[in-house]
Design an enzyme around this catalytic site. Sequence first.
Site, PDB file in Angstrom:
ATOM      1  CB  CYS A  84      -0.984  -0.050   1.158  1.00  0.00           C
ATOM      2  SG  CYS A  84      -2.444   0.950   0.835  1.00  0.00           S
ATOM      3  CG  HIS A 179      -3.342  -3.196   3.794  1.00  0.00           C
ATOM      4  ND1 HIS A 179      -2.466  -2.490   4.588  1.00  0.00           N
ATOM      5  CD2 HIS A 179      -3.960  -2.285   3.016  1.00  0.00           C
ATOM      6  CE1 HIS A 179      -2.551  -1.207   4.313  1.00  0.00           C
ATOM      7  NE2 HIS A 179      -3.460  -1.049   3.366  1.00  0.00           N
ATOM      8  CD  GLU A 181      -0.565  -5.165   6.179  1.00  0.00           C
ATOM      9  OE1 GLU A 181      -0.429  -5.737   5.071  1.00  0.00           O
ATOM     10  OE2 GLU A 181      -0.928  -3.978   6.274  1.00  0.00           O
TER      11      GLU A 181
HETATM   12  N1  GLN Z   1      -3.299   5.913  -0.353  1.00  0.00           N
HETATM   13  C1  GLN Z   1      -2.544   6.036   0.865  1.00  0.00           C
HETATM   14  C2  GLN Z   1      -1.387   6.997   0.722  1.00  0.00           C
HETATM   15  O1  GLN Z   1      -1.268   7.650  -0.249  1.00  0.00           O
HETATM   16  C3  GLN Z   1      -2.018   4.689   1.323  1.00  0.00           C
HETATM   17  C4  GLN Z   1      -3.089   3.953   2.060  1.00  0.00           C
HETATM   18  C5  GLN Z   1      -2.617   2.769   2.863  1.00  0.00           C
HETATM   19  O2  GLN Z   1      -1.421   2.492   3.018  1.00  0.00           O
HETATM   20  N2  GLN Z   1      -3.565   2.083   3.437  1.00  0.00           N
HETATM   21  O3  GLN Z   1      -0.579   7.136   1.593  1.00  0.00           O
END
Ligand code: GLN
Length: 198
Positions: A84, A179, A181
């Site tokens: 992410c 995610h 995790e």
């Molecule tokens: N879109 C988020 C960002 O730009 C990331 C979201 C996440 O890690 N759950 O930081």
Amino acid sequence: MRIGVIGIQGNVSEHVDALKRALFERNEQAEIVTIKHKGQVPTCDALVLPGGESTTLGKLLVKEGISDEIKAMHAAGMPIMGTCAGLILLAKEGDEQVRKTHQHLLGLMDIHVNRNAFGRQRESFETKIDLFFLETPYNAVFIRAPAITYAGKDVKVLGTLDNMIVAAEQGNLLALAFHPELTSDSRIHQYFLDKVFR
Ligand code: GLN
């Protein structure tokens, strides 16, 4: 063997637990360290960049002097998994918002990202996706997820959703828009550990 999890912001303990579970399942030993300061990354054999808020994470990595250490260890061949916000940080280039705000990216992977690719309507959702290296679908949790909008020739696409790239690898770099995790399915951490224990 030492595996570091960047622990200055975001889903840190979940990754530590997921790594421990995956290590137990494959009967391998490794020390898991939470990284908060300069000097720790060079002692590790592998690294996880967790989800969180990529602007904050990027700023703190620079401020703490960790960013340059990650780049150096990457150049030395260390396996790195970004999930992410971690995927965003791995990217060479971001979207307009990233460029306008001069957001810090590590720039290790030849990918472009859209920071919030799935929009407000789908802030967070769970869905089954097919990943190149798995025989059965993976239940992926997406939270304000980014997507990869361009992948260079050395990048291998591992999975897509709605025609957007959500999983990819380039050498020892593994990037996931979701995610792994947050679910008990450890197959993605196992795939990463395959790179670590190779
Ligand atoms: N879109 C988020 C960002 O730009 C990331 C979201 C996440 O890690 N759950 O930081």
